[in-house]
Design a protein around this motif. Sequence first.
Motif, PDB file in Angstrom:
ATOM      1  N   PRO A 159      -0.131  -7.344 -13.542  1.00 32.36           N
ATOM      2  CA  PRO A 159      -0.244  -7.484 -12.085  1.00 32.36           C
ATOM      3  C   PRO A 159       0.803  -8.450 -11.504  1.00 32.36           C
ATOM      4  CG  PRO A 159      -2.415  -7.490 -13.069  1.00 32.36           C
ATOM      5  CD  PRO A 159      -1.425  -7.536 -14.210  1.00 32.36           C
ATOM      6  N   ALA A 216       3.653  -7.382  -8.890  1.00 32.89           N
ATOM      7  CA  ALA A 216       3.717  -8.049  -7.582  1.00 32.89           C
ATOM      8  C   ALA A 216       5.124  -8.599  -7.334  1.00 32.89           C
ATOM      9  CB  ALA A 216       2.690  -9.170  -7.502  1.00 32.89           C
ATOM     10  N   LEU A 265      -1.269 -11.459  -4.347  1.00 32.97           N
ATOM     11  CA  LEU A 265      -2.017 -11.108  -5.555  1.00 32.97           C
ATOM     12  C   LEU A 265      -3.320 -11.899  -5.644  1.00 32.97           C
ATOM     13  CD1 LEU A 265      -1.986  -9.335  -8.065  1.00 32.97           C
ATOM     14  CD2 LEU A 265      -0.608 -11.091  -9.209  1.00 32.97           C
ATOM     15  N   THR A 320      -7.032  -9.991  -5.395  1.00 27.89           N
ATOM     16  CA  THR A 320      -7.746  -9.869  -6.674  1.00 27.89           C
ATOM     17  C   THR A 320      -9.155 -10.427  -6.518  1.00 27.89           C
ATOM     18  OG1 THR A 320      -5.656 -10.116  -7.874  1.00 27.89           O
ATOM     19  CG2 THR A 320      -7.697 -10.452  -9.132  1.00 27.89           C
TER      20      THR A 320
END
Length: 186
Positions: free
Chosen positions: A104, A108, A173, A177
Motif C-alpha cells: 500500500p 500510494a 493512506l 486505511t
Amino acid sequence: MSATLLPMRSLTLKINGRDYGPIEVPEDMMLVDVLHEYLGLTGTRFGCGQGVCRACTVIVDGDGGPREVRSCITGAHWFAGKSIRTVEGHAKRDETGKIVSLSPVQQAFLDHFSFQCGYCTPGFVNAATVLLETLAESPVAADRVEETISEALNPHLCRCTGYVRYYQAVKDLVLSTPGLVKETSR
C-alpha cells in the motif's frame, strides 16, 4: 609492506522472511555493505554514510513492534538473530518471484508521484511502513495525523524535495486505511 587482513566472522541473517548464511564477513562491516556485496539486495541505498539522510533505513521486527534502523552506521553483526525487512520485501510476489502487487505504501507513493530520482524512496517506504504498522496497533487521534506523519518522516532527507508528495501520500493512506485513526484527542 604487507596488507592487513580484516578479521572475519560468521553471520546468519533473516531478511524479508528468508534465511541467509552463515557467511563470512568482516567484523566491522556495516549491514548496507553486506546487503549489497554479499546478498545482492541493492534496494537499500548508501547515501551520506553517516546515518543522517536515512536512505539506508531497514526495518527490524521484534518485541515492541517494527522499528527503523540505519544500515550504513550499524554493523551487520548487530542484526544477527533479528528479523530484517528491506525495500525488496514489501511487494507481493508469486511463486516464481515475479511482483504481482506493490505494498500500500509503494502504491500510494506511485499514485502521488512522490519521488523524482528515487534515491531516498527506500528509506521513505520503510519509514511509512513502520508508521502504518504502528498506527494499526495504536491508532492516532484525528487531530494529530499530520503531526504524527511529520514526526515519522522528518528525519528522512530528499535531495529532490519530494517531501510534499511523500507526506500527502502517507496522509491519504493513513486516512483511508480503516483502524489507523481514532476520534480527536481533545
